[in-house]
Design a protein around this motif. Sequence first.
Motif, PDB file in Angstrom:
ATOM      1  N   GLU A   5      45.618  47.118  41.344  1.00 37.53           N
ATOM      2  CA  GLU A   5      44.997  45.735  40.944  1.00 37.53           C
ATOM      3  C   GLU A   5      44.848  45.802  39.440  1.00 37.53           C
ATOM      4  O   GLU A   5      44.083  46.548  38.941  1.00 37.53           O
ATOM      5  CB  GLU A   5      43.824  45.143  41.667  1.00 37.53           C
ATOM      6  CG  GLU A   5      43.698  43.683  41.630  1.00 37.53           C
ATOM      7  CD  GLU A   5      42.371  43.405  42.601  1.00 37.53           C
ATOM      8  OE1 GLU A   5      42.790  42.735  43.490  1.00 37.53           O
ATOM      9  OE2 GLU A   5      41.316  43.949  42.258  1.00 37.53           O
ATOM     10  N   GLY A   7      43.411  43.660  36.116  1.00 38.62           N
ATOM     11  CA  GLY A   7      43.123  42.145  35.601  1.00 38.62           C
ATOM     12  C   GLY A   7      43.706  41.647  34.358  1.00 38.62           C
ATOM     13  O   GLY A   7      43.551  42.610  33.620  1.00 38.62           O
ATOM     14  N   LYS A  14      43.450  38.361  38.795  1.00 39.71           N
ATOM     15  CA  LYS A  14      44.085  39.803  39.271  1.00 39.71           C
ATOM     16  C   LYS A  14      45.591  39.725  39.722  1.00 39.71           C
ATOM     17  O   LYS A  14      46.064  38.809  40.423  1.00 39.71           O
ATOM     18  CB  LYS A  14      43.137  40.043  40.657  1.00 39.71           C
ATOM     19  CG  LYS A  14      41.654  40.266  40.150  1.00 39.71           C
ATOM     20  CD  LYS A  14      41.475  41.530  39.783  1.00 39.71           C
ATOM     21  CE  LYS A  14      39.734  41.751  39.613  1.00 39.71           C
ATOM     22  NZ  LYS A  14      39.207  41.394  38.355  1.00 39.71           N
ATOM     23  N   LYS A  16      48.525  42.169  41.463  1.00 40.54           N
ATOM     24  CA  LYS A  16      48.731  43.471  42.099  1.00 40.54           C
ATOM     25  C   LYS A  16      50.193  43.927  41.712  1.00 40.54           C
ATOM     26  O   LYS A  16      51.249  43.182  41.851  1.00 40.54           O
ATOM     27  CB  LYS A  16      48.454  43.231  43.703  1.00 40.54           C
ATOM     28  CG  LYS A  16      47.367  43.453  43.964  1.00 40.54           C
ATOM     29  CD  LYS A  16      47.054  43.438  45.409  1.00 40.54           C
ATOM     30  CE  LYS A  16      45.485  43.823  45.859  1.00 40.54           C
ATOM     31  NZ  LYS A  16      45.058  43.503  47.236  1.00 40.54           N
ATOM     32  N   CYS A  45      50.653  37.303  33.083  1.00 39.25           N
ATOM     33  CA  CYS A  45      49.696  36.568  34.089  1.00 39.25           C
ATOM     34  C   CYS A  45      50.181  35.313  34.818  1.00 39.25           C
ATOM     35  O   CYS A  45      50.701  34.500  34.157  1.00 39.25           O
ATOM     36  CB  CYS A  45      48.475  36.200  33.420  1.00 39.25           C
ATOM     37  SG  CYS A  45      47.197  35.498  34.232  1.00 39.25           S
TER      38      CYS A  45
END
Length: 174
Positions: A5, A7, A14, A16, A45
């Motif tokens: 995970e 950030g 988060k 993965k 992201c």
Amino acid sequence: MPLKEIGCHKCGAKVKKRIGEAINLSENPRVINDVIEGKINFSYCPKCKTKIEHKTHVLLTYMDPPRWIWLVSKKHQHPQYKDEFFTSVLPPGSTQFIDQEMVFVEFGEPCDCLKYVLDDKKPQSSVDWLNLGKIHTGEEAINCYKNALKMNKGLSEAKNLMNSEMNKLKSYSL
Ligand SMILES: [Zn+2]
């Protein structure tokens, strides 16, 4: 590959991702192009679209003869980081038996001069050497700038970068 995970440093979302420990280039020669084109070790992201690095370093390995190349995020480009990494982070003795190098890249950006590191191509011009110096640090960078200056004495960028690298070395190895 273990699921990890990560950030987002901007919005905290988060993500993965499956992240491997090392990439064996002898077994996956096609990955060499992905590395040169800046296609590894990052994603965007899902929430704010910021580029997220998966890891600070990616280990690229060759077998026979064993050769390890640490691809490290550009923000760590300093001879002190490299020396400390090789003396404190690596398992004792590993640097004696395996030829290890460290180069610094911006993950997600293409880096053409990685071909001189990964593809057995030799720098041909002073500018090739200058660019190769820019992904190294410490003595290795200085040697690249010296080679650039041997071919073109007037290359002031190589001169300036060489001096700044020498100052970095002096600033901590007292
Ligand atoms: Zn984000």
